[in-house]
Design an enzyme around this catalytic site. Structure first.
Site, PDB file in Angstrom:
ATOM      1  CG  HIS A 207       9.905   1.377  -8.673  1.00  0.00           C
ATOM      2  ND1 HIS A 207      10.093   0.486  -7.645  1.00  0.00           N
ATOM      3  CD2 HIS A 207       9.723   2.579  -8.082  1.00  0.00           C
ATOM      4  CE1 HIS A 207      10.005   1.119  -6.480  1.00  0.00           C
ATOM      5  NE2 HIS A 207       9.796   2.397  -6.721  1.00  0.00           N
TER       6      HIS A 207
HETATM    7  C1  UD1 Z   1       6.324   6.764  -7.554  1.00  0.00           C
HETATM    8  C2  UD1 Z   1       7.163   7.565  -6.562  1.00  0.00           C
HETATM    9  C3  UD1 Z   1       8.304   6.701  -6.052  1.00  0.00           C
HETATM   10  C4  UD1 Z   1       7.784   5.403  -5.489  1.00  0.00           C
HETATM   11  C5  UD1 Z   1       6.895   4.688  -6.497  1.00  0.00           C
HETATM   12  C6  UD1 Z   1       6.264   3.504  -5.835  1.00  0.00           C
HETATM   13  C7  UD1 Z   1       7.341   9.986  -6.937  1.00  0.00           C
HETATM   14  C8  UD1 Z   1       8.202  11.064  -7.453  1.00  0.00           C
HETATM   15  N1  UD1 Z   1       7.751   8.729  -7.204  1.00  0.00           N
HETATM   16  O1  UD1 Z   1       7.147   6.452  -8.655  1.00  0.00           O
HETATM   17  O2  UD1 Z   1       8.980   7.399  -5.017  1.00  0.00           O
HETATM   18  O3  UD1 Z   1       8.875   4.585  -5.162  1.00  0.00           O
HETATM   19  O4  UD1 Z   1       5.852   5.590  -6.930  1.00  0.00           O
HETATM   20  O5  UD1 Z   1       5.736   2.592  -6.724  1.00  0.00           O
HETATM   21  O6  UD1 Z   1       6.341  10.243  -6.337  1.00  0.00           O
HETATM   22  N2  UD1 Z   1       1.938   4.459 -14.165  1.00  0.00           N
HETATM   23  C9  UD1 Z   1       0.909   3.652 -14.648  1.00  0.00           C
HETATM   24  N3  UD1 Z   1      -0.083   3.318 -13.767  1.00  0.00           N
HETATM   25  C10 UD1 Z   1      -0.128   3.742 -12.483  1.00  0.00           C
HETATM   26  C11 UD1 Z   1       0.918   4.566 -12.028  1.00  0.00           C
HETATM   27  C12 UD1 Z   1       1.943   4.912 -12.880  1.00  0.00           C
HETATM   28  O7  UD1 Z   1       0.910   3.247 -15.794  1.00  0.00           O
HETATM   29  O8  UD1 Z   1      -1.052   3.381 -11.744  1.00  0.00           O
HETATM   30  C13 UD1 Z   1       3.060   4.776 -15.089  1.00  0.00           C
HETATM   31  C14 UD1 Z   1       2.852   6.049 -15.896  1.00  0.00           C
HETATM   32  O9  UD1 Z   1       3.443   5.866 -17.144  1.00  0.00           O
HETATM   33  C15 UD1 Z   1       3.643   7.065 -15.097  1.00  0.00           C
HETATM   34  C16 UD1 Z   1       4.795   6.234 -14.563  1.00  0.00           C
HETATM   35  O10 UD1 Z   1       4.243   4.957 -14.312  1.00  0.00           O
HETATM   36  O11 UD1 Z   1       4.069   8.147 -15.878  1.00  0.00           O
HETATM   37  C17 UD1 Z   1       5.425   6.788 -13.307  1.00  0.00           C
HETATM   38  O12 UD1 Z   1       4.461   7.002 -12.288  1.00  0.00           O
HETATM   39  P1  UD1 Z   1       4.745   8.081 -11.108  1.00  0.00           P
HETATM   40  O13 UD1 Z   1       3.662   8.017 -10.088  1.00  0.00           O
HETATM   41  O14 UD1 Z   1       5.049   9.410 -11.695  1.00  0.00           O
HETATM   42  O15 UD1 Z   1       6.102   7.589 -10.511  1.00  0.00           O
HETATM   43  P2  UD1 Z   1       6.539   6.133 -10.075  1.00  0.00           P
HETATM   44  O16 UD1 Z   1       7.675   5.705 -10.912  1.00  0.00           O
HETATM   45  O17 UD1 Z   1       5.345   5.262  -9.973  1.00  0.00           O
HETATM   46  N1  UDP Z   2       4.372  -4.466  -3.389  1.00  0.00           N
HETATM   47  C1  UDP Z   2       3.191  -5.138  -3.736  1.00  0.00           C
HETATM   48  N2  UDP Z   2       3.123  -5.747  -4.953  1.00  0.00           N
HETATM   49  C2  UDP Z   2       4.141  -5.736  -5.844  1.00  0.00           C
HETATM   50  C3  UDP Z   2       5.347  -5.055  -5.485  1.00  0.00           C
HETATM   51  C4  UDP Z   2       5.411  -4.424  -4.254  1.00  0.00           C
HETATM   52  O1  UDP Z   2       2.253  -5.168  -2.948  1.00  0.00           O
HETATM   53  O2  UDP Z   2       4.007  -6.302  -6.940  1.00  0.00           O
HETATM   54  C5  UDP Z   2       4.427  -3.763  -2.081  1.00  0.00           C
HETATM   55  C6  UDP Z   2       5.613  -4.108  -1.199  1.00  0.00           C
HETATM   56  O3  UDP Z   2       5.336  -5.237  -0.389  1.00  0.00           O
HETATM   57  C7  UDP Z   2       5.748  -2.833  -0.373  1.00  0.00           C
HETATM   58  C8  UDP Z   2       5.361  -1.744  -1.340  1.00  0.00           C
HETATM   59  O4  UDP Z   2       4.620  -2.385  -2.370  1.00  0.00           O
HETATM   60  O5  UDP Z   2       4.818  -2.846   0.705  1.00  0.00           O
HETATM   61  C9  UDP Z   2       6.610  -1.084  -1.905  1.00  0.00           C
HETATM   62  O6  UDP Z   2       6.234  -0.223  -2.921  1.00  0.00           O
HETATM   63  P1  UDP Z   2       7.235   0.267  -4.044  1.00  0.00           P
HETATM   64  O7  UDP Z   2       8.397  -0.643  -4.131  1.00  0.00           O
HETATM   65  O8  UDP Z   2       6.414   0.491  -5.263  1.00  0.00           O
HETATM   66  O9  UDP Z   2       7.655   1.710  -3.519  1.00  0.00           O
HETATM   67  P2  UDP Z   2       8.890   2.259  -2.669  1.00  0.00           P
HETATM   68  O10 UDP Z   2       8.873   1.598  -1.344  1.00  0.00           O
HETATM   69  O11 UDP Z   2      10.133   2.022  -3.459  1.00  0.00           O
HETATM   70  O12 UDP Z   2       8.616   3.724  -2.593  1.00  0.00           O
END
Ligand code: UD1
Ligand code: UDP
Length: 365
Positions: A207
């Site tokens: 992601h």
């Molecule tokens: C965010 C964090 C990242 C983290 C990740 C964990 C920031 C800058 N980024 O990234 O560090 O690793 O979460 O998963 O805070 N969206 C949905 N449903 C949701 C959430 C998001 O559809 O519940 C989609 C939307 O299109 C949104 C995109 O995902 O624009 C990105 O979501 P966002 O929270 O901005 O960043 P992540 O890529 O999720």
């Molecule tokens: N995780 C989860 N379900 C999934 C993928 C990840 O519960 O389908 C959990 C994973 O075990 C870990 C956390 O989500 O605890 C990691 O989140 P993510 O990779 O979204 O964020 P990051 O650590 O990169 O910020």
């Protein structure tokens, strides 16, 4: 009675805060603990699922900020959290990790003069093109108490001028959650639900914007996964950011059946998928740590890691996110030469107890 507030917002925050909440129960006579959910993540599979899996109480406040540009999201969290601080008047605020909700709430709280802690402080990728690196640097710069998961973080914070007395090497609350939930994961039916056997599949998560926000890069990664799936099942729970791009760019066509694209799964099911995988291929931050704790080989498709202990002591290998590098690292592990590692210092399931004891002291200072 003193009042402590912790902030959750995005998926990786829940597993860091849940064990802190449990540890605080031992101090229930001294202070209360409430959870604020910013709503940065809002899909049921990115948010609600974790409250039951982690036995975490529902948030006292839900800000409902949703998605948006960095500025928009950060600003909405700040104004929403400011209102909560007015109503709740807490003595202490805890932010965790490196997401936009982390810096937004730290900034709001510190500017109100509230003592604020950062859990998972000091991690550095030294790559300022990552939004998380900016969030980490800015959050650490202003927080009062810095709780640290690994040695490298202590060194970074000291070299940035933080006083030794503000840095607490306590271990990893994410691993507290992992060790707590591991028994429950043994009853998960996710492997049969997905149709894979123990130790006979590769688990994938991707992601990071650098991997999934560019059409060619994402198409290349899906191509490598399709190739791997010729010799071995591949299970890929897709993050919403990644799903959106796969759909927008029409990249899901003609993918082999053994490449199983599924929705994100709950925490307990994901633990079961990690623990039974031959290897995990990821660009996640937290999953590098969880695979190290589980002793499962991990290939991290990124140019840098802010969690070097997972490479130095754990099972993680960092590879350039190119087809050749990923293919070769994965093949090596499938051929039986996966890395063996050790669990880093203080990743023992007790980090949250240490944090709670330190905060209890601070609240009586
Ligand atoms: C965010 C964090 C990242 C983290 C990740 C964990 C920031 C800058 N980024 O990234 O560090 O690793 O979460 O998963 O805070 N969206 C949905 N449903 C949701 C959430 C998001 O559809 O519940 C989609 C939307 O299109 C949104 C995109 O995902 O624009 C990105 O979501 P966002 O929270 O901005 O960043 P992540 O890529 O999720
Ligand atoms: N995780 C989860 N379900 C999934 C993928 C990840 O519960 O389908 C959990 C994973 O075990 C870990 C956390 O989500 O605890 C990691 O989140 P993510 O990779 O979204 O964020 P990051 O650590 O990169 O910020």
């Amino acid at each position: 009675m003193k009042r402590v507030i912790s902030v959750v917002g995005a998926r990786p925050n829940f597993m860091k805060v849940a064990p802190i909440h449990r540890a605080f129960l031992a101090y229930a006579g001294a202070f209360t603990h409430d959870i604020v959910h910013t709503g940065q993540h809002y899909d049921a599979r990115m948010s609600d699922a974790f409250f039951s899996d982690l036995d975490m109480p529902q948030p006292t406040w839900f800000l409902g900020v949703g998605s948006g540009s960095h500025a928009e999201q950060t600003a909405k969290v700040m104004t929403g959290f400011d209102d909560v601080l007015t109503k709740a008047n807490p003595d202490y605020v805890i932010v965790v990790g490196d997401v936009n909700s982390t810096i937004a709430c730290a900034l709001t709280s510190v500017k109100r003069g509230i003592r604020t802690a950062h859990v998972e402080a000091g991690l550095r990728s030294f790559d300022r093109s990552m939004p998380e690196e900016i969030n980490r640097l800015a959050t650490d710069a202003i927080c009062d108490d810095l709780f640290v998961t690994e040695d490298s973080a202590v060194r970074h914070l000291l070299s940035e001028g933080h006083s030794a007395s503000s840095i607490h090497f306590v271990g990893n609350t994410m691993i507290d959650s992992l060790l707590w939930a591991l028994p429950a994961s043994e009853s998960s039916t996710i492997l049969s639900d997905v149709g894979v056997q123990e130790k006979s599949y590769v688990l994938v998560t991707l992601h990071r914007p650098s991997n999934v926000d560019h059409r060619d890069q994402l198409a290349m990664l899906l191509g490598v996964l399709a190739e791997i799936s010729k010799s071995c099942d591949v299970v890929f729970p897709i993050h919403p950011r990644t799903r959106k791009h796969i759909m927008d760019w029409n990249l899901a066509q003609n993918l082999p059946q053994n490449l199983r694209l599924i929705e994100p799964v709950g925490y307990v099911d994901f633990l079961a998928l990690m623990n039974n995988a031959q290897l995990v291929l990821t660009d996640s931050g937290g999953i590098q740590e969880e695979t190290t704790a589980l002793g499962i080989p991990c290939v991290t498709a990124r140019t840098t890691t802010e969690r070097p202990v997972t490479v130095e002591q754990g099972t993680n290998v960092l590879v350039q996110p190119t087809a050749a590098e990923i293919r070769s690292a994965v093949q090596q592990i499938l051929d039986g030469s996966g890395k063996h590692g050790n669990r880093p210092d203080l990743w023992d399931g007790r980090a949250s107890d240490r944090i709670a004891a330190i905060i209890a002291d601070k609240l009586t200072e």
